[in-house]
Design a protein around this motif. Structure first.
Motif, PDB file in Angstrom:
ATOM      1  N   GLY A   1       0.801  -1.218   0.000  1.00 53.91           N
ATOM      2  CA  GLY A   1       0.000   0.000   0.000  1.00 53.91           C
ATOM      3  C   GLY A   1       0.836   1.272   0.000  1.00 53.91           C
ATOM      4  O   GLY A   1       0.290   2.369  -0.099  1.00 53.91           O
ATOM      5  N   SER A   2       2.181   1.129   0.113  1.00 58.20           N
ATOM      6  CA  SER A   2       3.040   2.331   0.073  1.00 58.20           C
ATOM      7  C   SER A   2       2.951   2.989  -1.300  1.00 58.20           C
ATOM      8  O   SER A   2       3.091   4.198  -1.438  1.00 58.20           O
ATOM      9  CB  SER A   2       4.498   1.962   0.338  1.00 58.20           C
ATOM     10  OG  SER A   2       4.630   1.344   1.580  1.00 58.20           O
TER      11      SER A   2
ATOM     12  N   ASP B   1       0.348   2.959  -4.338  1.00 54.15           N
ATOM     13  CA  ASP B   1      -0.949   2.448  -4.804  1.00 54.15           C
ATOM     14  C   ASP B   1      -1.164   2.727  -6.290  1.00 54.15           C
ATOM     15  O   ASP B   1      -0.270   3.222  -6.978  1.00 54.15           O
ATOM     16  CB  ASP B   1      -2.093   2.978  -3.928  1.00 54.15           C
ATOM     17  CG  ASP B   1      -2.344   4.462  -4.110  1.00 54.15           C
ATOM     18  OD1 ASP B   1      -1.730   5.078  -4.991  1.00 54.15           O
ATOM     19  OD2 ASP B   1      -3.160   5.023  -3.349  1.00 54.15           O
ATOM     20  N   GLU B   2      -2.373   2.418  -6.763  1.00 52.10           N
ATOM     21  CA  GLU B   2      -2.628   2.528  -8.208  1.00 52.10           C
ATOM     22  C   GLU B   2      -2.550   3.968  -8.717  1.00 52.10           C
ATOM     23  O   GLU B   2      -2.144   4.197  -9.852  1.00 52.10           O
ATOM     24  CB  GLU B   2      -3.989   1.920  -8.535  1.00 52.10           C
ATOM     25  CG  GLU B   2      -5.140   2.611  -7.818  1.00 52.10           C
ATOM     26  CD  GLU B   2      -6.494   2.135  -8.311  1.00 52.10           C
ATOM     27  OE1 GLU B   2      -6.680   0.919  -8.345  1.00 52.10           O
ATOM     28  OE2 GLU B   2      -7.325   2.995  -8.654  1.00 52.10           O
TER      29      GLU B   2
END
Lengths: 71, 185
Positions: B112-113, B115-116
């Motif tokens: 999650g560091s 993300d998209e």
């Protein structure tokens, strides 16, 4: 094809879920808090994968979380 | 020569003619509302890109200062001066390597560091690289032709400088693309 925008119910759902913080939602959905903020401000449309992850956090469906509004 | 010069001016004018309406359209996006006293949180990639951009820019400017202050002839003939400038540029590349390796590490961890949205900003970041390098090459071309028109001879040291300037401009443009990407989206 008509132009449309995707609107979401993330802010409302957060408050309905014991006022879940943006950070908590971000951690559980696997994204950054900044992404949650831009999503809530309707400035970013998430991928299908992130949409499913967010819906799963709230125990609901993507359909209930995201709506398309035709321009 | 004048034809080339005016062609470049015309291309620059055309670029701004397209760029300004796009920027105006982007400004129409509603501002991000945050609770009073709270500022927009910075993502790990945004923080890393800002710091890397600052460091790479500082090291590049320091190397440029060494070359400009010593003069191209002295810089090229003195090993100490040439190595100090090259050392600064290699240090800048080391910073960029660290930046790239951190991104790879975040991608591999998938915690999650990164993300998209970060990935989308990263994907759009190189958009400014090619124009920035073209402008650099155009500036070198005009500058060298104007200054060496009379002798028809250009010092070989300039080949080295052209290579490094294009490389550093490319790195800086990519980092700047990430930093500005967060403002645009």
């Amino acid at each position: 094809m008509a132009k449309g925008t995707i609107r979401n119910e993330i802010r409302r759902m957060r408050f309905e879920h014991c006022e879940m913080t943006q950070q908590e939602l971000a951690d559980r959905a696997g994204c950054t808090r900044q992404t949650i903020i831009v999503l809530e401000q309707q400035r970013y449309v998430p991928s299908l994968l992130l949409a499913f992850k967010i819906a799963k956090v709230f125990g609901t469906t993507v359909d209930a979380m995201f709506k398309m509004e035709e321009a | 020569m004048k034809v080339i010069f005016y062609s470049i001016i015309a291309l620059a004018a055309a670029f701004f003619a397209f760029y300004i309406p796009v920027r105006r359209a982007q400004r129409r996006l509603p501002p991000i509302e945050l609770p009073p006293g709270e500022s927009m949180p910075v993502t790990p990639l945004q923080r890393l890109a800002r710091r890397s951009l600052g460091l790479v820019l500082a090291l590049t400017l320091a190397a440029a200062a060494v070359v400009v202050l010593s003069g191209v002839q002295v810089w090229w003939e003195s090993d100490a001066v040439r190595l100090s400038a090259t050392g600064l540029l290699l240090a800048a590349l080391l910073v960029f390597t660290f930046y790239t390796s951190r991104i790879w590490s975040w991608t591999a961890r998938d915690d999650g560091s990164l993300d998209e949205r970060d990935r989308a900003i990263l994907a759009g970041a190189p958009a400014g690289q090619a124009p920035a390098m073209l402008v650099t090459l155009a500036a070198w071309m005009i500058g060298l032709i104007e200054t060496h028109q009379g002798t028809h001879m250009v010092h070989s040291a300039f080949l080295y400088l052209i290579f490094w300037s294009c490389l550093m401009v490319s790195v800086l443009a990519q980092l700047a693309g990430v930093v500005t990407g967060y403002r645009r989206s």
